[in-house]
Design a protein around this motif. Sequence first.
Motif, PDB file in Angstrom:
ATOM      1  N   ALA A 258      44.570  37.405  36.488  1.00 42.04           N
ATOM      2  CA  ALA A 258      45.760  36.552  36.436  1.00 42.04           C
ATOM      3  C   ALA A 258      45.445  35.123  36.858  1.00 42.04           C
ATOM      4  O   ALA A 258      46.214  34.201  36.553  1.00 42.04           O
ATOM      5  N   THR A 259      44.321  34.922  37.544  1.00 45.76           N
ATOM      6  CA  THR A 259      43.957  33.599  38.068  1.00 45.76           C
ATOM      7  C   THR A 259      42.782  32.985  37.325  1.00 45.76           C
ATOM      8  O   THR A 259      42.810  31.813  36.955  1.00 45.76           O
ATOM      9  N   PHE A 260      41.735  33.775  37.122  1.00 46.39           N
ATOM     10  CA  PHE A 260      40.536  33.282  36.448  1.00 46.39           C
ATOM     11  C   PHE A 260      40.625  33.571  34.956  1.00 46.39           C
ATOM     12  O   PHE A 260      40.967  34.691  34.553  1.00 46.39           O
ATOM     13  N   THR A 261      40.312  32.575  34.149  1.00 48.19           N
ATOM     14  CA  THR A 261      40.408  32.740  32.690  1.00 48.19           C
ATOM     15  C   THR A 261      39.062  32.959  32.019  1.00 48.19           C
ATOM     16  O   THR A 261      38.991  33.570  30.946  1.00 48.19           O
ATOM     17  N   THR A 262      37.984  32.480  32.628  1.00 44.81           N
ATOM     18  CA  THR A 262      36.657  32.607  32.014  1.00 44.81           C
ATOM     19  C   THR A 262      35.668  33.403  32.852  1.00 44.81           C
ATOM     20  O   THR A 262      34.682  33.905  32.317  1.00 44.81           O
ATOM     21  N   ALA A 263      35.903  33.535  34.155  1.00 44.88           N
ATOM     22  CA  ALA A 263      34.961  34.250  35.028  1.00 44.88           C
ATOM     23  C   ALA A 263      34.945  35.742  34.699  1.00 44.88           C
ATOM     24  O   ALA A 263      35.991  36.363  34.513  1.00 44.88           O
TER      25      ALA A 263
ATOM     26  N   GLU B 170      46.681  42.435  52.136  1.00 43.70           N
ATOM     27  CA  GLU B 170      45.882  42.464  50.924  1.00 43.70           C
ATOM     28  C   GLU B 170      46.784  42.872  49.761  1.00 43.70           C
ATOM     29  O   GLU B 170      46.885  44.053  49.421  1.00 43.70           O
ATOM     30  N   ASN B 171      47.448  41.907  49.160  1.00 42.24           N
ATOM     31  CA  ASN B 171      48.269  42.188  47.990  1.00 42.24           C
ATOM     32  C   ASN B 171      47.985  41.162  46.904  1.00 42.24           C
ATOM     33  O   ASN B 171      47.332  40.144  47.146  1.00 42.24           O
ATOM     34  N   ASP B 172      48.455  41.428  45.701  1.00 43.83           N
ATOM     35  CA  ASP B 172      48.107  40.569  44.584  1.00 43.83           C
ATOM     36  C   ASP B 172      48.675  39.165  44.739  1.00 43.83           C
ATOM     37  O   ASP B 172      48.063  38.191  44.301  1.00 43.83           O
TER      38      ASP B 172
ATOM     39  N   PRO C 246      42.976  47.713  44.071  1.00 43.64           N
ATOM     40  CA  PRO C 246      43.926  47.633  42.957  1.00 43.64           C
ATOM     41  C   PRO C 246      44.610  46.273  42.848  1.00 43.64           C
ATOM     42  O   PRO C 246      44.836  45.779  41.732  1.00 43.64           O
ATOM     43  N   ALA C 247      44.932  45.671  43.994  1.00 38.13           N
ATOM     44  CA  ALA C 247      45.567  44.348  43.967  1.00 38.13           C
ATOM     45  C   ALA C 247      44.627  43.295  43.401  1.00 38.13           C
ATOM     46  O   ALA C 247      45.050  42.352  42.727  1.00 38.13           O
ATOM     47  N   MET C 248      43.325  43.452  43.649  1.00 35.72           N
ATOM     48  CA  MET C 248      42.342  42.506  43.132  1.00 35.72           C
ATOM     49  C   MET C 248      42.244  42.612  41.612  1.00 35.72           C
ATOM     50  O   MET C 248      42.019  41.616  40.912  1.00 35.72           O
ATOM     51  N   LYS C 249      42.401  43.836  41.088  1.00 38.13           N
ATOM     52  CA  LYS C 249      42.323  44.033  39.640  1.00 38.13           C
ATOM     53  C   LYS C 249      43.459  43.309  38.923  1.00 38.13           C
ATOM     54  O   LYS C 249      43.346  42.983  37.744  1.00 38.13           O
TER      55      LYS C 249
END
Length: 321
Positions: free
Chosen positions: A216-221, A178-180, A208-211
């Motif tokens: 970094a991946t989703f721009t509008t969600a 589970e890492n970024d 923390p990795a999810m934050k």
Amino acid sequence: MVKAYNPKKTKVTRIGCKARIFFKFVIKEIDQVQVPLFVVDQFHAAHNHCLSPLKSVKEYVDGYENIGASLTYFKNFGREIKCFIGLKDAQMFVDQLETLHETQKGFYYAYGIDQNKCLFRVFWADVVARRNYALYGEAVTFDPTYSTNKYDMIFAPFTGVDHHKKSVTFGASLMSRENDQNFKWIFTKFLDCMGGKEPHCFFTDQCPAMKIAVPATFTTAAHRYCMWHIMKKLPEKVGTTLTKETDFVTRLNSVVWDSDLEPPDFEERWCSLISEFQLEDNEWLQYLFSKRQRWIPAYYRDIPLGCLLRTTQRSRAKQIL
């Protein structure tokens, strides 16, 4: 050849338990399409060790007298299967995904291997999952709380809710850590699979990795935190005396879970409750209040399905792909 991720091995011991699990084959209509599925018919959740192959076959053929083979035969056969698979198990898994891609229109998959050619992350979704997302993908949960037994890899499904308020699967993934980096890769493949369409609301835990990976991946969600993961920490953060000997938990739940409250109403009731129980100096509660826009339904009532889907626990009740 793709090899399996190889964590530290642990010994597995058979204890002769008679617990059983039964599957049945059904044809289910999903969006006016007849889909063949295997579903769990009976399951004893209190047991999690391996089934004896002899007992499994006995149930299948309705009696030991109909098996036509001894326990020694099954042990030898199992040993031969393991020898045949050897180090090819990961490659066989990838080959199966490729077969599904070639034979099932709309089946999507992607995988990653490390410098040792070991499989360490995978994402896949079939045509039903992709259709589910096209219809109900406004709000999505991602729950990396499962792990496999042999390889100790994390299993994380993408889940949502249909118009009957039932859980539906949008895709599934496996990862070694589970890492970024792994999260970013999986989220990128998810978006690629779904034609770049982002959900309105994306629910995860507070990893923390999810934050790092989500913005970094989703721009509008809109990134929201799972309320269940937050509230289960309450006894640890405020003390068992307060949670067990007062009505604090009940009253706090009535505030944080109420999707009919407007933001000013929530803030007034929260502050009043915190003051009544003299918790103004509790740093954890102060932090939660500062992040209230990320987990309190009052702040995302305008997002489609945002208040209906507030926890990643939805995925626990769903039969995975």
